[in-house]
Design a protein around this motif. Structure first.
Motif, PDB file in Angstrom:
ATOM      1  N   LEU A  46      -4.150  -4.715 -13.362  1.00 18.95           N
ATOM      2  CA  LEU A  46      -3.841  -3.294 -13.316  1.00 18.95           C
ATOM      3  C   LEU A  46      -4.181  -2.722 -11.944  1.00 18.95           C
ATOM      4  O   LEU A  46      -5.102  -3.194 -11.277  1.00 18.95           O
ATOM      5  CB  LEU A  46      -4.617  -2.541 -14.393  1.00 18.95           C
ATOM      6  N   PRO A  47      -3.453  -1.694 -11.507  1.00 21.32           N
ATOM      7  CA  PRO A  47      -3.801  -1.053 -10.236  1.00 21.32           C
ATOM      8  C   PRO A  47      -5.237  -0.542 -10.287  1.00 21.32           C
ATOM      9  O   PRO A  47      -5.745  -0.153 -11.332  1.00 21.32           O
ATOM     10  CB  PRO A  47      -2.810   0.109 -10.136  1.00 21.32           C
ATOM     11  N   LEU A  48      -5.894  -0.555  -9.152  1.00 27.38           N
ATOM     12  CA  LEU A  48      -7.270  -0.101  -9.008  1.00 27.38           C
ATOM     13  C   LEU A  48      -8.236  -0.954  -9.817  1.00 27.38           C
ATOM     14  O   LEU A  48      -9.349  -0.547 -10.115  1.00 27.38           O
ATOM     15  CB  LEU A  48      -7.410   1.374  -9.390  1.00 27.38           C
ATOM     16  N   SER A  49      -7.815  -2.151 -10.184  1.00 31.39           N
ATOM     17  CA  SER A  49      -8.704  -3.036 -10.929  1.00 31.39           C
ATOM     18  C   SER A  49      -9.544  -3.831  -9.945  1.00 31.39           C
ATOM     19  O   SER A  49      -9.460  -3.669  -8.741  1.00 31.39           O
ATOM     20  CB  SER A  49      -7.877  -4.000 -11.793  1.00 31.39           C
ATOM     21  N   GLY A  50     -10.315  -4.724 -10.462  1.00 27.87           N
ATOM     22  CA  GLY A  50     -11.181  -5.544  -9.635  1.00 27.87           C
ATOM     23  C   GLY A  50     -10.504  -6.824  -9.164  1.00 27.87           C
ATOM     24  O   GLY A  50     -11.189  -7.786  -8.850  1.00 27.87           O
ATOM     25  N   ARG A  51      -9.167  -6.846  -9.108  1.00 27.53           N
ATOM     26  CA  ARG A  51      -8.488  -8.069  -8.669  1.00 27.53           C
ATOM     27  C   ARG A  51      -8.859  -8.374  -7.224  1.00 27.53           C
ATOM     28  O   ARG A  51      -9.267  -7.499  -6.468  1.00 27.53           O
ATOM     29  CB  ARG A  51      -6.983  -7.967  -8.838  1.00 27.53           C
ATOM     30  N   VAL A  52      -8.692  -9.610  -6.832  1.00 24.51           N
ATOM     31  CA  VAL A  52      -9.038 -10.046  -5.487  1.00 24.51           C
ATOM     32  C   VAL A  52      -8.131  -9.338  -4.490  1.00 24.51           C
ATOM     33  O   VAL A  52      -6.896  -9.412  -4.595  1.00 24.51           O
ATOM     34  CB  VAL A  52      -8.867 -11.580  -5.357  1.00 24.51           C
ATOM     35  N   PRO A  53      -8.715  -8.628  -3.532  1.00 25.74           N
ATOM     36  CA  PRO A  53      -7.879  -7.916  -2.554  1.00 25.74           C
ATOM     37  C   PRO A  53      -7.176  -8.901  -1.619  1.00 25.74           C
ATOM     38  O   PRO A  53      -7.714  -9.959  -1.283  1.00 25.74           O
ATOM     39  CB  PRO A  53      -8.875  -7.043  -1.796  1.00 25.74           C
ATOM     40  N   ARG A  54      -5.955  -8.539  -1.242  1.00 25.41           N
ATOM     41  CA  ARG A  54      -5.167  -9.340  -0.310  1.00 25.41           C
ATOM     42  C   ARG A  54      -4.709  -8.445   0.820  1.00 25.41           C
ATOM     43  O   ARG A  54      -4.628  -7.230   0.673  1.00 25.41           O
ATOM     44  CB  ARG A  54      -3.943  -9.924  -1.014  1.00 25.41           C
ATOM     45  N   ASP A  55      -4.342  -9.063   1.935  1.00 24.53           N
ATOM     46  CA  ASP A  55      -3.808  -8.305   3.058  1.00 24.53           C
ATOM     47  C   ASP A  55      -2.401  -7.852   2.704  1.00 24.53           C
ATOM     48  O   ASP A  55      -1.502  -8.676   2.542  1.00 24.53           O
ATOM     49  CB  ASP A  55      -3.787  -9.165   4.317  1.00 24.53           C
ATOM     50  N   GLU A  56      -2.214  -6.570   2.552  1.00 21.95           N
ATOM     51  CA  GLU A  56      -0.908  -6.024   2.200  1.00 21.95           C
ATOM     52  C   GLU A  56      -0.353  -5.153   3.320  1.00 21.95           C
ATOM     53  O   GLU A  56       0.520  -4.319   3.103  1.00 21.95           O
ATOM     54  CB  GLU A  56      -1.008  -5.234   0.896  1.00 21.95           C
ATOM     55  N   SER A  57      -0.835  -5.383   4.537  1.00 23.21           N
ATOM     56  CA  SER A  57      -0.412  -4.553   5.664  1.00 23.21           C
ATOM     57  C   SER A  57       1.050  -4.779   6.031  1.00 23.21           C
ATOM     58  O   SER A  57       1.666  -3.926   6.655  1.00 23.21           O
ATOM     59  CB  SER A  57      -1.304  -4.816   6.881  1.00 23.21           C
ATOM     60  N   GLN A  58       1.607  -5.909   5.640  1.00 22.47           N
ATOM     61  CA  GLN A  58       2.999  -6.208   5.967  1.00 22.47           C
ATOM     62  C   GLN A  58       3.978  -5.758   4.887  1.00 22.47           C
ATOM     63  O   GLN A  58       5.182  -5.899   5.055  1.00 22.47           O
ATOM     64  CB  GLN A  58       3.173  -7.712   6.214  1.00 22.47           C
ATOM     65  N   VAL A  59       3.487  -5.215   3.796  1.00 27.42           N
ATOM     66  CA  VAL A  59       4.352  -4.757   2.710  1.00 27.42           C
ATOM     67  C   VAL A  59       5.093  -3.508   3.157  1.00 27.42           C
ATOM     68  O   VAL A  59       4.510  -2.571   3.681  1.00 27.42           O
ATOM     69  CB  VAL A  59       3.531  -4.463   1.434  1.00 27.42           C
ATOM     70  N   THR A  60       6.406  -3.507   2.981  1.00 31.20           N
ATOM     71  CA  THR A  60       7.223  -2.380   3.410  1.00 31.20           C
ATOM     72  C   THR A  60       8.459  -2.285   2.530  1.00 31.20           C
ATOM     73  O   THR A  60       8.837  -3.247   1.874  1.00 31.20           O
ATOM     74  CB  THR A  60       7.633  -2.533   4.885  1.00 31.20           C
ATOM     75  N   GLY A  61       9.091  -1.156   2.529  1.00 28.04           N
ATOM     76  CA  GLY A  61      10.357  -0.976   1.821  1.00 28.04           C
ATOM     77  C   GLY A  61      11.534  -1.050   2.777  1.00 28.04           C
ATOM     78  O   GLY A  61      12.655  -0.727   2.394  1.00 28.04           O
ATOM     79  N   ASP A  62      11.291  -1.480   3.998  1.00 30.75           N
ATOM     80  CA  ASP A  62      12.327  -1.548   5.027  1.00 30.75           C
ATOM     81  C   ASP A  62      12.862  -2.978   5.116  1.00 30.75           C
ATOM     82  O   ASP A  62      12.129  -3.908   5.418  1.00 30.75           O
ATOM     83  CB  ASP A  62      11.741  -1.124   6.372  1.00 30.75           C
ATOM     84  N   TRP A  63      14.153  -3.127   4.859  1.00 28.06           N
ATOM     85  CA  TRP A  63      14.782  -4.445   4.805  1.00 28.06           C
ATOM     86  C   TRP A  63      15.725  -4.676   5.982  1.00 28.06           C
ATOM     87  O   TRP A  63      16.578  -5.554   5.928  1.00 28.06           O
ATOM     88  CB  TRP A  63      15.523  -4.592   3.476  1.00 28.06           C
ATOM     89  N   ARG A  64      15.586  -3.933   7.074  1.00 26.19           N
ATOM     90  CA  ARG A  64      16.541  -4.068   8.180  1.00 26.19           C
ATOM     91  C   ARG A  64      16.501  -5.448   8.836  1.00 26.19           C
ATOM     92  O   ARG A  64      17.534  -5.951   9.261  1.00 26.19           O
ATOM     93  CB  ARG A  64      16.370  -2.950   9.192  1.00 26.19           C
ATOM     94  N   GLY A  65      15.337  -6.067   8.940  1.00 23.45           N
ATOM     95  CA  GLY A  65      15.252  -7.406   9.528  1.00 23.45           C
ATOM     96  C   GLY A  65      16.022  -8.432   8.712  1.00 23.45           C
ATOM     97  O   GLY A  65      16.760  -9.260   9.254  1.00 23.45           O
ATOM     98  N   GLN A  66      15.862  -8.372   7.415  1.00 22.99           N
ATOM     99  CA  GLN A  66      16.579  -9.304   6.534  1.00 22.99           C
ATOM    100  C   GLN A  66      18.072  -9.008   6.544  1.00 22.99           C
ATOM    101  O   GLN A  66      18.889  -9.936   6.534  1.00 22.99           O
ATOM    102  CB  GLN A  66      16.024  -9.210   5.106  1.00 22.99           C
ATOM    103  N   LEU A  67      18.447  -7.735   6.599  1.00 20.05           N
ATOM    104  CA  LEU A  67      19.861  -7.371   6.676  1.00 20.05           C
ATOM    105  C   LEU A  67      20.465  -7.870   7.979  1.00 20.05           C
ATOM    106  O   LEU A  67      21.583  -8.405   7.992  1.00 20.05           O
ATOM    107  CB  LEU A  67      20.035  -5.858   6.537  1.00 20.05           C
ATOM    108  N   ALA A  68      19.738  -7.753   9.058  1.00 25.70           N
ATOM    109  CA  ALA A  68      20.217  -8.267  10.350  1.00 25.70           C
ATOM    110  C   ALA A  68      20.428  -9.776  10.280  1.00 25.70           C
ATOM    111  O   ALA A  68      21.411 -10.300  10.825  1.00 25.70           O
ATOM    112  CB  ALA A  68      19.228  -7.905  11.461  1.00 25.70           C
ATOM    113  N   ASP A  69      19.541 -10.485   9.597  1.00 27.25           N
ATOM    114  CA  ASP A  69      19.695 -11.943   9.442  1.00 27.25           C
ATOM    115  C   ASP A  69      20.959 -12.288   8.656  1.00 27.25           C
ATOM    116  O   ASP A  69      21.659 -13.249   8.978  1.00 27.25           O
ATOM    117  CB  ASP A  69      18.478 -12.544   8.736  1.00 27.25           C
TER     118      ASP A  69
END
Length: 178
Positions: free
Chosen positions: A8-31
């Motif tokens: 669940l959100p805000l739970s005690g799950r192991v934190p991960r680096d999510e700095s690269q998470v984005t809703g922008d798909w332009r790089g994949q579209l360019a590919d």
């Protein structure tokens, strides 16, 4: 009971680096546009123009095709405005149709195939959603899986082609493990 709250959100799950998470798909579209340029580059002139126009219209990029070539368009997309997964989905469907129509082979990055599969599993026409609804979709080659229920499995390209309406062959049901 403690396992119930692990994801669940805000739970005690192991934190991960999510700095690269984005809703922008332009790089994949360019590919995807770059892959289409590669296919079209191997075709004779008349066929190239016809297939290029069909790809641009199907991908929803016809208005943006002021660039001299699809390679130029690929660069413009990569440097341009944010793109949504819906835009990527249209372009992937157009690329798969182009590959089918020209007898070419293509590949998609696992992130691209997984994102498009997830998007299309929820937004495809009713007939396609009826086939995959209530199932877990599993890629046999890209390592992604989502959903609940009996497993339907196939290669990413074949599954995405079905979900995009480019192929009429659905993923296959996997027998449960004993």
């Amino acid at each position: 009971m403690s396992d119930l709250f692990r994801d669940l959100p805000l739970s005690g799950r192991v934190p991960r680096d999510e700095s690269q998470v984005t809703g922008d798909w332009r790089g994949q579209l360019a590919d995807v546009v770059h892959s289409a340029a590669g296919i079209l580059g191997s075709l004779p002139g008349g066929d190239r123009d016809r297939h290029a126009r069909s790809f641009l219209v199907s991908a929803g990029l016809a208005r943006e095709s002021a660039a001299d070539s699809l390679t130029g368009l690929s660069e413009a997309v990569g440097d341009g405005r944010r793109r949504r997964v819906r835009d990527l989905s249209r372009a992937v469907g157009a690329l798969l149709a182009l590959a089918r129509d020209t007898g070419s082979t293509v590949s998609l990055a696992p992130l691209t195939s997984g994102a498009v599969a997830l998007y299309r599993a929820t937004s495809a026409p009713l007939a396609i959603r009826a086939v995959v609804g209530g199932h877990t979709l599993r890629s046999l080659d890209d390592g992604w899986e989502f959903g609940h229920g009996p497993v339907l499995a196939d290669t990413s390209l074949r599954m995405v082609a079905f979900l995009c309406g480019v192929s009429e062959e659905p993923p296959r049901r996997v027998a449960p493990r004993r």
